[in-house]
Design a protein around this motif. Structure first.
Motif, PDB file in Angstrom:
ATOM      1  N   ALA A  61       0.662  -1.084   0.042  1.00 45.08           N
ATOM      2  CA  ALA A  61      -0.127  -0.216  -0.292  1.00 45.08           C
ATOM      3  C   ALA A  61       0.665   1.275   0.223  1.00 45.08           C
ATOM      4  O   ALA A  61       1.886   1.625   1.274  1.00 45.08           O
ATOM      5  N   GLY A  62       0.697   1.977  -1.128  1.00 48.89           N
ATOM      6  CA  GLY A  62       1.356   3.281  -1.372  1.00 48.89           C
ATOM      7  C   GLY A  62       2.679   3.553  -1.518  1.00 48.89           C
ATOM      8  O   GLY A  62       3.267   3.627  -2.163  1.00 48.89           O
ATOM      9  N   ARG A  63       2.807   1.569  -1.842  1.00 51.18           N
ATOM     10  CA  ARG A  63       4.920   1.944  -2.613  1.00 51.18           C
ATOM     11  C   ARG A  63       4.440   0.933  -4.015  1.00 51.18           C
ATOM     12  O   ARG A  63       4.333  -0.535  -3.632  1.00 51.18           O
ATOM     13  N   HIS A  64       4.046   1.483  -4.233  1.00 45.24           N
ATOM     14  CA  HIS A  64       4.175   0.683  -5.517  1.00 45.24           C
ATOM     15  C   HIS A  64       5.431  -0.294  -6.524  1.00 45.24           C
ATOM     16  O   HIS A  64       5.949   1.082  -7.056  1.00 45.24           O
ATOM     17  N   CYS A  65       5.381  -0.930  -6.390  1.00 45.69           N
ATOM     18  CA  CYS A  65       7.101  -1.482  -7.402  1.00 45.69           C
ATOM     19  C   CYS A  65       6.716  -1.153  -8.452  1.00 45.69           C
ATOM     20  O   CYS A  65       7.656  -0.600  -9.121  1.00 45.69           O
ATOM     21  N   ILE A 142     -23.991 -10.662   3.361  1.00 43.98           N
ATOM     22  CA  ILE A 142     -21.925 -10.382   3.504  1.00 43.98           C
ATOM     23  C   ILE A 142     -21.555  -8.945   2.857  1.00 43.98           C
ATOM     24  O   ILE A 142     -22.072  -8.998   1.364  1.00 43.98           O
ATOM     25  N   HIS A 143     -21.075  -7.853   3.474  1.00 43.26           N
ATOM     26  CA  HIS A 143     -20.256  -7.337   2.240  1.00 43.26           C
ATOM     27  C   HIS A 143     -19.276  -6.945   2.189  1.00 43.26           C
ATOM     28  O   HIS A 143     -18.382  -7.457   3.404  1.00 43.26           O
ATOM     29  N   ILE A 144     -18.567  -6.364   1.369  1.00 43.93           N
ATOM     30  CA  ILE A 144     -16.655  -6.783   1.413  1.00 43.93           C
ATOM     31  C   ILE A 144     -17.206  -5.093   0.934  1.00 43.93           C
ATOM     32  O   ILE A 144     -16.995  -5.285  -0.200  1.00 43.93           O
ATOM     33  N   ALA A 145     -16.124  -4.732   1.187  1.00 43.45           N
ATOM     34  CA  ALA A 145     -14.931  -3.484   1.073  1.00 43.45           C
ATOM     35  C   ALA A 145     -14.190  -2.942   1.023  1.00 43.45           C
ATOM     36  O   ALA A 145     -13.576  -4.095   1.754  1.00 43.45           O
ATOM     37  N   THR A 146     -12.900  -1.747   0.396  1.00 43.47           N
ATOM     38  CA  THR A 146     -11.908  -1.812   0.483  1.00 43.47           C
ATOM     39  C   THR A 146     -12.022  -0.476   1.606  1.00 43.47           C
ATOM     40  O   THR A 146     -13.074   0.432   1.671  1.00 43.47           O
ATOM     41  N   GLY A 147     -11.323  -0.787   2.111  1.00 48.79           N
ATOM     42  CA  GLY A 147     -10.905   0.602   3.200  1.00 48.79           C
ATOM     43  C   GLY A 147      -9.471   1.673   2.606  1.00 48.79           C
ATOM     44  O   GLY A 147      -8.799   2.176   3.730  1.00 48.79           O
ATOM     45  N   HIS A 148      -9.245   1.015   1.697  1.00 48.83           N
ATOM     46  CA  HIS A 148      -7.660   1.675   0.972  1.00 48.83           C
ATOM     47  C   HIS A 148      -8.740   3.108   0.282  1.00 48.83           C
ATOM     48  O   HIS A 148      -9.363   2.510  -0.694  1.00 48.83           O
ATOM     49  N   PHE A 149      -8.149   4.109   0.597  1.00 48.39           N
ATOM     50  CA  PHE A 149      -8.554   4.954  -0.484  1.00 48.39           C
ATOM     51  C   PHE A 149      -6.698   5.779  -1.147  1.00 48.39           C
ATOM     52  O   PHE A 149      -6.128   6.427   0.399  1.00 48.39           O
ATOM     53  N   ARG A 150      -6.985   6.775  -1.974  1.00 46.32           N
ATOM     54  CA  ARG A 150      -5.807   7.702  -1.608  1.00 46.32           C
ATOM     55  C   ARG A 150      -5.255   8.793  -1.143  1.00 46.32           C
ATOM     56  O   ARG A 150      -6.311   9.108  -0.930  1.00 46.32           O
ATOM     57  N   ASP A 151      -4.684   9.125  -0.324  1.00 46.16           N
ATOM     58  CA  ASP A 151      -4.643   9.968   0.698  1.00 46.16           C
ATOM     59  C   ASP A 151      -4.770  11.638   0.744  1.00 46.16           C
ATOM     60  O   ASP A 151      -5.813  11.328   1.449  1.00 46.16           O
ATOM     61  N   ASP A 152      -5.528  11.623  -0.943  1.00 47.62           N
ATOM     62  CA  ASP A 152      -6.007  13.622  -0.609  1.00 47.62           C
ATOM     63  C   ASP A 152      -7.298  12.324  -0.872  1.00 47.62           C
ATOM     64  O   ASP A 152      -8.071  13.608  -0.978  1.00 47.62           O
ATOM     65  N   TYR A 172     -11.395  -5.074   3.022  1.00 48.32           N
ATOM     66  CA  TYR A 172      -9.560  -5.039   2.969  1.00 48.32           C
ATOM     67  C   TYR A 172      -9.027  -3.898   2.638  1.00 48.32           C
ATOM     68  O   TYR A 172      -9.412  -3.441   3.116  1.00 48.32           O
ATOM     69  N   MET A 173      -8.276  -3.819   3.411  1.00 49.21           N
ATOM     70  CA  MET A 173      -7.124  -2.468   3.048  1.00 49.21           C
ATOM     71  C   MET A 173      -7.458  -1.929   3.357  1.00 49.21           C
ATOM     72  O   MET A 173      -7.158  -0.496   4.089  1.00 49.21           O
ATOM     73  N   GLY A 174      -7.274  -2.017   5.086  1.00 48.95           N
ATOM     74  CA  GLY A 174      -8.161  -1.585   6.333  1.00 48.95           C
ATOM     75  C   GLY A 174      -7.090  -0.678   6.979  1.00 48.95           C
ATOM     76  O   GLY A 174      -7.712   0.048   7.929  1.00 48.95           O
ATOM     77  N   VAL A 230      -3.682  -7.284   6.646  1.00 47.70           N
ATOM     78  CA  VAL A 230      -4.917  -7.367   7.835  1.00 47.70           C
ATOM     79  C   VAL A 230      -6.372  -7.137   6.934  1.00 47.70           C
ATOM     80  O   VAL A 230      -6.719  -6.360   6.747  1.00 47.70           O
ATOM     81  N   LEU A 231      -6.593  -7.990   7.474  1.00 46.63           N
ATOM     82  CA  LEU A 231      -8.491  -7.921   7.222  1.00 46.63           C
ATOM     83  C   LEU A 231      -8.979  -7.446   8.124  1.00 46.63           C
ATOM     84  O   LEU A 231      -8.835  -8.593   9.369  1.00 46.63           O
ATOM     85  N   LEU A 232     -10.168  -6.745   7.880  1.00 46.73           N
ATOM     86  CA  LEU A 232     -11.441  -6.112   9.708  1.00 46.73           C
ATOM     87  C   LEU A 232     -12.851  -7.344   8.951  1.00 46.73           C
ATOM     88  O   LEU A 232     -12.710  -7.612   7.520  1.00 46.73           O
ATOM     89  N   VAL A 233     -13.187  -7.509  10.397  1.00 47.95           N
ATOM     90  CA  VAL A 233     -14.525  -8.304  10.308  1.00 47.95           C
ATOM     91  C   VAL A 233     -15.076  -7.525  11.313  1.00 47.95           C
ATOM     92  O   VAL A 233     -14.946  -7.587  12.741  1.00 47.95           O
ATOM     93  N   PHE A 234     -16.836  -7.662  10.918  1.00 45.14           N
ATOM     94  CA  PHE A 234     -17.622  -6.915  12.243  1.00 45.14           C
ATOM     95  C   PHE A 234     -18.322  -7.081  12.014  1.00 45.14           C
ATOM     96  O   PHE A 234     -19.435  -8.165  10.602  1.00 45.14           O
ATOM     97  N   GLY A 235     -19.394  -7.764  12.993  1.00 47.44           N
ATOM     98  CA  GLY A 235     -20.573  -8.394  13.425  1.00 47.44           C
ATOM     99  C   GLY A 235     -20.980  -9.232  14.193  1.00 47.44           C
ATOM    100  O   GLY A 235     -19.618  -9.560  14.625  1.00 47.44           O
ATOM    101  N   GLU A 236     -21.902 -10.225  14.226  1.00 48.49           N
ATOM    102  CA  GLU A 236     -21.960 -10.754  15.681  1.00 48.49           C
ATOM    103  C   GLU A 236     -21.532 -12.032  15.485  1.00 48.49           C
ATOM    104  O   GLU A 236     -21.004 -12.911  15.978  1.00 48.49           O
ATOM    105  N   VAL A 237     -20.880 -13.069  14.112  1.00 48.42           N
ATOM    106  CA  VAL A 237     -20.437 -13.508  14.287  1.00 48.42           C
ATOM    107  C   VAL A 237     -18.848 -13.882  14.747  1.00 48.42           C
ATOM    108  O   VAL A 237     -18.873 -14.772  14.448  1.00 48.42           O
ATOM    109  N   VAL A 238     -18.327 -12.992  14.407  1.00 48.77           N
ATOM    110  CA  VAL A 238     -16.810 -12.849  15.505  1.00 48.77           C
ATOM    111  C   VAL A 238     -17.069 -13.936  16.779  1.00 48.77           C
ATOM    112  O   VAL A 238     -16.118 -14.029  16.828  1.00 48.77           O
TER     113      VAL A 238
END
Ligand SMILES: C[S@@+](CC[C@H](N)C(=O)[O-])C[C@H]1O[C@@H](n2cnc3c(N)ncnc32)[C@H](O)[C@@H]1O
Length: 261
Positions: A61-65, A142-152, A172-174, A230-238
């Motif tokens: 993330a943020g460092r693209h080879c 089930i919801h699947i989302a990305t938590g990564h956005f460009r800095d700005d 993902y990427m949160g 790291v993957l983040l999971v939210f909900g009663e199933v945890v």
């Protein structure tokens, strides 16, 4: 077209080599070239035969080879030189894997390709932590989302759509935006005591699952010094990790258990 090789966009799963599909393994063993990402585990890279050419385009993330706009033409150039190119990606190529952009680029240039789905992190990292994505009476969406956005860019997810009852949210990427994610969810109505988990290096020998609740997750993740992936999971199933977790690496430390809070 007939002079061009074929590109296989192959998902390698989240790390455990036993989660490779039979087709992925067959292609890895027979390819002329393998172009791989940072998230492909060392055990899986070890399955590439000695004679096969390897090409790392690893991204963090943020460092693209190698930027995506260079990977696409690289695949095209390799297709001009070799009959079989495996483009190996972590998880599934079409889930936050940019495989669809590569397929689009190749298709526009009439390069033949195949997509080989892989087990995505949401399915495997949770299962290896004893967290089922759905469970009768607890979760049926089930919801699947990305938590990564460009800095700005603002993190402009539709939070209220992600916080409904009887649902599981996987982000993902949160990691770098974890405070913004948990705040956004609570502001949209997710109760602070909702069970939440952060899974690091899921399915690998370094698999680590921290279970907590949404209002404490960010601080506990920072305190534990967790690092990508790291993957983040939210909900009663945890909650079910208390009884179903531990079958994979039972000795792994679990600092916070939902049942003890
Ligand atoms: C660029 S996305 C790639 C997702 C991949 N295509 C998939 O289907 O799993 C990278 C993110 O996936 C998640 N991820 C992938 N592998 C993981 C693993 N072994 N453990 C925890 N999270 C993982 C993390 O959120 C990571 O930041």
């Amino acid at each position: 077209m007939s002079q061009l090789g074929k590109v296989y966009l192959v998902g390698s799963g989240p790390g455990d080599p036993d989660l490779l599909t039979v087709k992925a393994l067959r292609l890895i063993r027979s390819a002329d070239v393998v172009v791989y990402d940072r998230l492909v585990s060392a055990e899986i890279l070890a399955l590439i035969p000695e004679k096969t050419k390897r090409w790392s385009v690893g991204k963090a993330a943020g460092r693209h080879c190698v930027p995506q706009d260079q990977i696409n033409p690289l695949l095209y150039d390799l297709a001009k030189r070799y009959p079989a190119i495996v483009r190996l990606k972590g998880g599934d190529p079409f889930i936050f894997g940019r495989g669809s952009e590569e397929a689009e680029f190749l298709g526009e240039r009439r390069v033949a390709f195949e997509v080989v789905p892989g087990i995505t992190a949401a399915a495997a990292c949770t299962a290896y932590s004893g967290i089922p994505l759905t469970h009768r009476g607890m979760s049926r969406i089930i919801h699947i989302a990305t938590g990564h956005f460009r800095d700005d860019e603002p993190l402009d997810l539709d939070w209220s759509a992600l916080t409904g009852p009887e649902s599981t949210l996987v982000v993902y990427m949160g990691l770098s935006n974890i405070e913004r994610i948990t705040d956004g969810l609570m502001r949209a109505g997710m109760p602070g005591e909702t069970p939440a988990a952060a899974i690091q290096n899921g399915t690998t020998p370094d698999h680590y699952c921290l279970t907590s609740r949404v209002d404490r997750l960010a601080s506990e993740v920072r305190e534990a010094g967790m690092a990508a992936p790291v993957l983040l999971v939210f909900g009663e199933v945890v909650r079910l990790a208390d009884v179903m977790g531990g079958w994979f690496l039972p000795a792994a430390p679990m600092p916070a258990r939902v049942g003890e809070m």
